[in-house]
Design a protein around this motif. Structure first.
Motif, PDB file in Angstrom:
ATOM      1  N   TRP A  59       0.825  -1.198   0.000  1.00 16.33           N
ATOM      2  CA  TRP A  59       0.000   0.000   0.000  1.00 16.33           C
ATOM      3  C   TRP A  59       0.862   1.251   0.000  1.00 16.33           C
ATOM      4  O   TRP A  59       0.544   2.229  -0.673  1.00 16.33           O
ATOM      5  CB  TRP A  59      -0.922  -0.028   1.210  1.00 16.33           C
ATOM      6  N   ALA A  60       1.961   1.227   0.741  1.00 16.07           N
ATOM      7  CA  ALA A  60       2.861   2.386   0.785  1.00 16.07           C
ATOM      8  C   ALA A  60       3.443   2.662  -0.595  1.00 16.07           C
ATOM      9  O   ALA A  60       3.555   3.826  -1.013  1.00 16.07           O
ATOM     10  CB  ALA A  60       3.970   2.155   1.801  1.00 16.07           C
ATOM     11  N   GLU A  61       3.813   1.615  -1.329  1.00 13.96           N
ATOM     12  CA  GLU A  61       4.345   1.790  -2.688  1.00 13.96           C
ATOM     13  C   GLU A  61       3.284   2.365  -3.616  1.00 13.96           C
ATOM     14  O   GLU A  61       3.579   3.231  -4.448  1.00 13.96           O
ATOM     15  CB  GLU A  61       4.850   0.448  -3.232  1.00 13.96           C
ATOM     16  N   LEU A  62       2.043   1.901  -3.488  1.00 17.06           N
ATOM     17  CA  LEU A  62       0.971   2.414  -4.342  1.00 17.06           C
ATOM     18  C   LEU A  62       0.722   3.887  -4.061  1.00 17.06           C
ATOM     19  O   LEU A  62       0.612   4.693  -4.994  1.00 17.06           O
ATOM     20  CB  LEU A  62      -0.305   1.604  -4.111  1.00 17.06           C
ATOM     21  N   CYS A  63       0.621   4.253  -2.789  1.00 22.74           N
ATOM     22  CA  CYS A  63       0.372   5.657  -2.432  1.00 22.74           C
ATOM     23  C   CYS A  63       1.517   6.542  -2.914  1.00 22.74           C
ATOM     24  O   CYS A  63       1.280   7.656  -3.410  1.00 22.74           O
ATOM     25  CB  CYS A  63       0.200   5.790  -0.923  1.00 22.74           C
ATOM     26  N   SER A  64       2.742   6.067  -2.774  1.00 21.09           N
ATOM     27  CA  SER A  64       3.900   6.840  -3.223  1.00 21.09           C
ATOM     28  C   SER A  64       3.868   7.033  -4.735  1.00 21.09           C
ATOM     29  O   SER A  64       4.134   8.134  -5.240  1.00 21.09           O
ATOM     30  CB  SER A  64       5.191   6.119  -2.801  1.00 21.09           C
ATOM     31  N   ALA A  65       3.513   5.961  -5.482  1.00 20.42           N
ATOM     32  CA  ALA A  65       3.445   6.056  -6.942  1.00 20.42           C
ATOM     33  C   ALA A  65       2.343   7.015  -7.380  1.00 20.42           C
ATOM     34  O   ALA A  65       2.537   7.829  -8.297  1.00 20.42           O
ATOM     35  CB  ALA A  65       3.214   4.663  -7.539  1.00 20.42           C
ATOM     36  N   ILE A  66       1.184   6.940  -6.738  1.00 24.35           N
ATOM     37  CA  ILE A  66       0.072   7.818  -7.087  1.00 24.35           C
ATOM     38  C   ILE A  66       0.430   9.277  -6.826  1.00 24.35           C
ATOM     39  O   ILE A  66       0.139  10.169  -7.639  1.00 24.35           O
ATOM     40  CB  ILE A  66      -1.196   7.426  -6.291  1.00 24.35           C
ATOM     41  N   MET A  67       1.081   9.548  -5.707  1.00 23.42           N
ATOM     42  CA  MET A  67       1.463  10.917  -5.378  1.00 23.42           C
ATOM     43  C   MET A  67       2.496  11.462  -6.365  1.00 23.42           C
ATOM     44  O   MET A  67       2.427  12.614  -6.791  1.00 23.42           O
ATOM     45  CB  MET A  67       1.989  10.979  -3.946  1.00 23.42           C
ATOM     46  N   GLU A  68       3.457  10.604  -6.755  1.00 18.51           N
ATOM     47  CA  GLU A  68       4.456  11.044  -7.736  1.00 18.51           C
ATOM     48  C   GLU A  68       3.813  11.338  -9.086  1.00 18.51           C
ATOM     49  O   GLU A  68       4.136  12.336  -9.743  1.00 18.51           O
ATOM     50  CB  GLU A  68       5.540   9.984  -7.911  1.00 18.51           C
ATOM     51  N   LEU A  69       2.875  10.472  -9.491  1.00 18.11           N
ATOM     52  CA  LEU A  69       2.203  10.673 -10.777  1.00 18.11           C
ATOM     53  C   LEU A  69       1.295  11.898 -10.758  1.00 18.11           C
ATOM     54  O   LEU A  69       0.991  12.461 -11.801  1.00 18.11           O
ATOM     55  CB  LEU A  69       1.408   9.422 -11.150  1.00 18.11           C
ATOM     56  N   GLY A  70       0.870  12.310  -9.584  1.00 19.23           N
ATOM     57  CA  GLY A  70       0.120  13.561  -9.492  1.00 19.23           C
ATOM     58  C   GLY A  70       0.989  14.761  -9.825  1.00 19.23           C
ATOM     59  O   GLY A  70       0.484  15.776 -10.321  1.00 19.23           O
ATOM     60  N   ARG A  71       2.286  14.644  -9.562  1.00 17.17           N
ATOM     61  CA  ARG A  71       3.233  15.728  -9.856  1.00 17.17           C
ATOM     62  C   ARG A  71       3.817  15.613 -11.256  1.00 17.17           C
ATOM     63  O   ARG A  71       4.061  16.621 -11.922  1.00 17.17           O
ATOM     64  CB  ARG A  71       4.358  15.724  -8.821  1.00 17.17           C
ATOM     65  N   ASP A  72       4.054  14.368 -11.711  1.00 20.41           N
ATOM     66  CA  ASP A  72       4.720  14.137 -12.994  1.00 20.41           C
ATOM     67  C   ASP A  72       4.149  12.870 -13.606  1.00 20.41           C
ATOM     68  O   ASP A  72       4.309  11.768 -13.051  1.00 20.41           O
ATOM     69  CB  ASP A  72       6.226  14.002 -12.778  1.00 20.41           C
ATOM     70  N   GLN A  73       3.470  13.000 -14.745  1.00 23.00           N
ATOM     71  CA  GLN A  73       2.830  11.850 -15.403  1.00 23.00           C
ATOM     72  C   GLN A  73       3.771  11.121 -16.358  1.00 23.00           C
ATOM     73  O   GLN A  73       3.365  10.182 -17.039  1.00 23.00           O
ATOM     74  CB  GLN A  73       1.574  12.307 -16.168  1.00 23.00           C
ATOM     75  N   HIS A  74       5.024  11.542 -16.431  1.00 16.89           N
ATOM     76  CA  HIS A  74       6.043  10.880 -17.254  1.00 16.89           C
ATOM     77  C   HIS A  74       5.605  10.721 -18.706  1.00 16.89           C
ATOM     78  O   HIS A  74       5.901   9.715 -19.362  1.00 16.89           O
ATOM     79  CB  HIS A  74       6.397   9.509 -16.653  1.00 16.89           C
ATOM     80  N   GLY A  75       4.888  11.718 -19.217  1.00 19.15           N
ATOM     81  CA  GLY A  75       4.490  11.720 -20.619  1.00 19.15           C
ATOM     82  C   GLY A  75       3.346  10.778 -20.962  1.00 19.15           C
ATOM     83  O   GLY A  75       3.038  10.588 -22.144  1.00 19.15           O
TER      84      GLY A  75
END
Length: 243
Positions: A59-75
């Motif tokens: 769950w921690a990895e999922l939340c971290s990934a979602i938060m990062e993608l909120g800042r940067d969608q990597h194209g």
């Protein structure tokens, strides 16, 4: 205060859920309609899909990934969470570990389910940050539940997303579209009067609610049902995901 009034349709990224039975092609469908997509694989089920992926174990990895993608969608144009029910299990494990419990049932007064709902509410808010810039699609497995509508005499079975009671309404309210993917079947009556189910190979994506399943669609121009084994039939949905 001066009101800023908009008029007409407003094109924006789509928040969507695709649910259905096992091995019906939900993940493949999501990657096909989403264009350049990134799949957050929460159940190690995307090995045979040609797509960009991030393997998620906790769950921690999922939340971290979602938060990062909120800042940067990597194209990317679409972020896919595969699956919501696997993510829910991760959330349950995380909550139990945090409180030293073996299951949510060990929490007094249903507090475990409340913690689960609160965790998902935060995840939904984080997904909203992604949805400002690209589509977000949740994949979910289905289950059959007994449904007792207050305006009917008898209860009946229907397909629902395989999610807890404190998670399901949050995801349903969040989504612009909920699509139910199933195999097309029909019942025929034989000469001896017995009924037999035929079909089961062609797949249909249902976008409109009925007694048998939950679905909804706020997207203009998308039919209530779409055959998914044809590129042409999926084009209206692909067009709806363009922004």
């Amino acid at each position: 205060m001066t009101l800023k009034i908009d008029k007409g349709l407003k094109k924006r990224p789509v928040k969507m859920v695709v649910f259905g039975q096992e091995a019906s092609g939900k993940s493949t469908l999501a990657t096909n309609i989403g264009g350049d997509s990134l799949l957050l694989d929460c159940e190690d089920g995307s090995a045979y899909i040609d797509t960009n992926r991030v393997e998620i174990k906790t769950w921690a990895e999922l939340c971290s990934a979602i938060m990062e993608l909120g800042r940067d969608q990597h194209g990317m144009k679409t972020i896919i969470i595969d699956t919501a029910d696997a993510a829910e299990r991760m959330a349950v494990n995380y909550i139990c570990d945090q409180h030293g419990k073996d299951s949510l049932e060990q929490f007094a007064y249903g507090k475990g389910q409340v913690y689960l709902g609160e965790s998902w509410q935060k995840l939904m808010h984080a997904c909203d940050d992604i949805a400002k810039h690209c589509n977000v699609i949740f994949i979910c497995h289905s289950t059959v539940k007994r449904f007792s509508p207050p305006d009917e005499m008898d209860a009946y079975d229907r397909y629902e997303m395989r999610l807890a009671k404190h998670v399901l309404p949050l995801l349903k309210e969040w989504a612009d579209a909920i699509a139910f993917l199933t195999f097309q079947q029909h019942v025929v009556t034989q000469q001896d009067g017995r009924k037999k189910v035929q079909g089961g190979q062609k797949r249909i994506l249902h976008m409109e609610r009925c007694a048998a399943y939950d679905a909804k669609c706020r997207l203009p121009g998308v039919p209530s049902s779409l055959p998914v084994d044809s590129v042409e039939s999926l084009q209206p949905l692909k067009d709806a995901l363009e922004f």
